[in-house]
Scaffold this motif. Structure first.
Motif, PDB file in Angstrom:
ATOM      1  N   THR A  74       0.651   0.562  -1.794  1.00 14.76           N
ATOM      2  CA  THR A  74      -0.515   0.950  -0.971  1.00 14.76           C
ATOM      3  C   THR A  74      -0.332   0.824   0.670  1.00 14.76           C
ATOM      4  N   ARG A  75       0.377  -0.098   0.852  1.00 13.00           N
ATOM      5  CA  ARG A  75       0.540  -0.556   2.403  1.00 13.00           C
ATOM      6  C   ARG A  75       1.661   0.550   2.991  1.00 13.00           C
ATOM      7  N   GLN A  78      -0.233   4.009   3.278  1.00 10.98           N
ATOM      8  CA  GLN A  78      -1.066   3.906   4.384  1.00 10.98           C
ATOM      9  C   GLN A  78      -0.018   4.066   5.556  1.00 10.98           C
ATOM     10  N   GLU A  82      -0.342   7.025   8.353  1.00  8.26           N
ATOM     11  CA  GLU A  82      -0.626   6.680   9.833  1.00  8.26           C
ATOM     12  C   GLU A  82       0.402   7.517  10.778  1.00  8.26           C
TER      13      GLU A  82
END
Length: 96
Positions: A74-75, A78, A82
């Motif tokens: 998930t990181r 993300q 970004e």
């Protein structure tokens, strides 16, 4: 963007979990030791207790590892999103 993962448990919760595990395991071991049965039955119950404890630790580790891998994916997703949003310029016209 390099945020460290924060612990979700408090020290009091950790101590409570350790004490609960120690007391329940100790009480069961004492109960097996003073059970009015033969040595073979006591040994069987003791081995069953050890097997249950070790399989519980293994299950907890597998669940934790699965959760951590999900958080890492998930990181990474993300961070990619970004980066794409940071590089996108809505006013840029192609070909001019």
């Amino acid at each position: 963007m390099s945020t460290s993962m924060q612990s979700r448990t408090t020290a009091a919760y950790y101590v409570q979990a350790v004490l609960s595990f120690a007391i329940s395991g100790g009480a069961l071991a004492v109960g097996i030791a003073y059970l009015p049965v033969g040595a073979w039955t006591r040994a069987f119950l003791g081995i069953g207790l050890l097997y249950t404890v070790t399989s519980s630790f293994t299950l907890a580790k597998v669940v934790r590892d699965r959760q951590e891998s999900t958080e890492i994916v998930t990181r990474v997703d993300q961070a990619r999103l970004e980066k794409l949003l940071a590089e996108h310029d809505p006013f840029k016209v192609e070909g001019i």
